[in-house]
Enzyme design. Sequence first.
Site, PDB file in Angstrom:
ATOM      1  N   ARG A   1      18.066 -36.992  21.833  1.00 21.41           N
ATOM      2  CA  ARG A   1      18.300 -35.492  20.990  1.00 21.41           C
ATOM      3  C   ARG A   1      20.000 -35.474  21.260  1.00 21.41           C
ATOM      4  O   ARG A   1      20.548 -35.798  22.349  1.00 21.41           O
ATOM      5  CB  ARG A   1      17.743 -34.241  21.463  1.00 21.41           C
ATOM      6  CG  ARG A   1      16.478 -34.161  21.055  1.00 21.41           C
ATOM      7  CD  ARG A   1      16.206 -33.988  19.619  1.00 21.41           C
ATOM      8  NE  ARG A   1      14.965 -34.061  19.218  1.00 21.41           N
ATOM      9  CZ  ARG A   1      14.234 -34.746  18.435  1.00 21.41           C
ATOM     10  NH1 ARG A   1      14.822 -35.906  18.473  1.00 21.41           N
ATOM     11  NH2 ARG A   1      12.916 -34.561  18.268  1.00 21.41           N
TER      12      ARG A   1
ATOM     13  N   HIS B   1      19.465 -40.802  12.735  1.00 27.06           N
ATOM     14  CA  HIS B   1      18.058 -40.359  13.203  1.00 27.06           C
ATOM     15  C   HIS B   1      17.176 -41.255  12.334  1.00 27.06           C
ATOM     16  O   HIS B   1      16.105 -40.816  11.937  1.00 27.06           O
ATOM     17  CB  HIS B   1      17.855 -38.840  12.845  1.00 27.06           C
ATOM     18  CG  HIS B   1      16.914 -38.276  13.721  1.00 27.06           C
ATOM     19  ND1 HIS B   1      16.899 -36.798  14.185  1.00 27.06           N
ATOM     20  CD2 HIS B   1      15.785 -38.693  14.104  1.00 27.06           C
ATOM     21  CE1 HIS B   1      15.795 -36.665  14.959  1.00 27.06           C
ATOM     22  NE2 HIS B   1      14.797 -37.780  14.771  1.00 27.06           N
TER      23      HIS B   1
END
Length: 304
Positions: free
Chosen positions: A219, A267
Site C-alpha cells: 500500500r 495498481h
Amino acid sequence: MTTVLFAVPGLWADYQAELPKALAEAGVAAEVVTEAAPETVDYIVYAPSSPLQDFSPYTRAKAVLSLWAGVERIVGNASLTRPLCRMVDPGLTEGMVEWVVGHTLRHHLGMDRHTVNPGHAWDPTCPPLARERPVTVLGMGALGSACAEALRALNFPVTGWSRTAKPGCLHGEDGLRKALAGAEIVVTLLPKTPETENLLNAERLALMPKGAVILNPGRGALIDDDALLAALDAGHIGHATLDVFRVEPLPPDHPYWTHPRVTVTPHIAADTRASSAARVIAENIRRGEAGEPFLHLVDRARGY
Ligand code: NDP
Ligand code: OXD
C-alpha cells in the site's frame, strides 16, 4: 434459500456465472442477486468500489465477504458489525508472485542497462547470482510468504519480517532494522494499518545499503513519500518500483511519474481472479451456513 448480495456492480459480469456455479459446487442452495431488500440478505460480497457504505439495514447478514485482500477502506466502517472476511485467492497470489519475481529479476539482472541503451555501450559486466543478492520481504502473510518461497526457489537469500514471531522470520523493531540493513531488494507486502503507516521513513530507509531497491505492491501509505524521494535523489535508494499510492490514480503532477529512479505500475501487481475467488466466497458461505468458522476473518482491532 440463502440470499447473496453481490454489491460490486462493476464486477458483476465477471461473477454472474462464476459465483452461482461455485455455490452449487459447494452444495449451497443460494440465490445471487445485485439488488435486494436489506433485511433479506444473508451475505454481502463487497469491494471498495461498492456503492454500499451503510451496512446497518442488513440486519440478517452473517458476513461481509471482501473481494480485496486489503481491507483498510472498510475495516473502520462503524456500521459494519458483522464478521468481515478478506480475500485470499490462489489466482491473486499467483499474480503477485509473478509481479514480485519479475521486478526482482529486472533489478537483480540490471535489465534496464540493456533494454534502454541508446549509445550502444558494450558493457560485459555480468550480474551476480541470485544467491548473492539478499532480499527482504516485509509482511509474510498469504502474499509475502508465497513471494518469499518463489524467490527462495530461485536461490535468493530471503529474510522475512512480520508482526508476530514465526519460524524463520524476523519480527519487532530490532528484526526490522536487521531485515532492512541486510537487504539489497526490499518487497513491502504489509497491510495498511495505523502501525504500518510510514513504516519506511527517512530513518529506516537510511538503514538500507546504498543502492538498494524497493518494490512496493503493498500500500502507498507504507512509505513516507518525501523521505523516499529524498533518498532516491541522494542515490541512497537505487530504484523504487511502486504499484500502490496514497492517491490512486497517481496524480499526473506527482514527482514519481518523472523521477528517473522510479517505476510506476498502476495498481496491477495482482488482481482477484473471478474463477478462483468465487470458490473462496462459496466456501465461506458454505461454512457460514454449516456453522463452521469463516476463513480469512479480519481482526477488526488489528486492522487486517
Ligand atoms: P496478510 O494479512 O495475509 O499478511 C499481512 C502480513 O503483514 C502478515 O505477515 C502480518 O504479520 C504482517 N503485518 C501486519 N501488520 C504488521 C506490523 N505492524 N508489523 C509487521 N508485520 C505486520 O495479507 P496479504 O499477504 O494477503 O496481503 C498483504 C497486502 O497486500 C494487502 O493488505 C494489500 O494491501 C496488498 N495487496 C496489494 C495488491 C496489489 O495489486 N498491489 C493485491 C492484493 C493485496 P503476521 O503474520 O504476524 O500477522
Ligand atoms: C487488494 C488489492 O487488496 O487489489 O486486493 O490491492
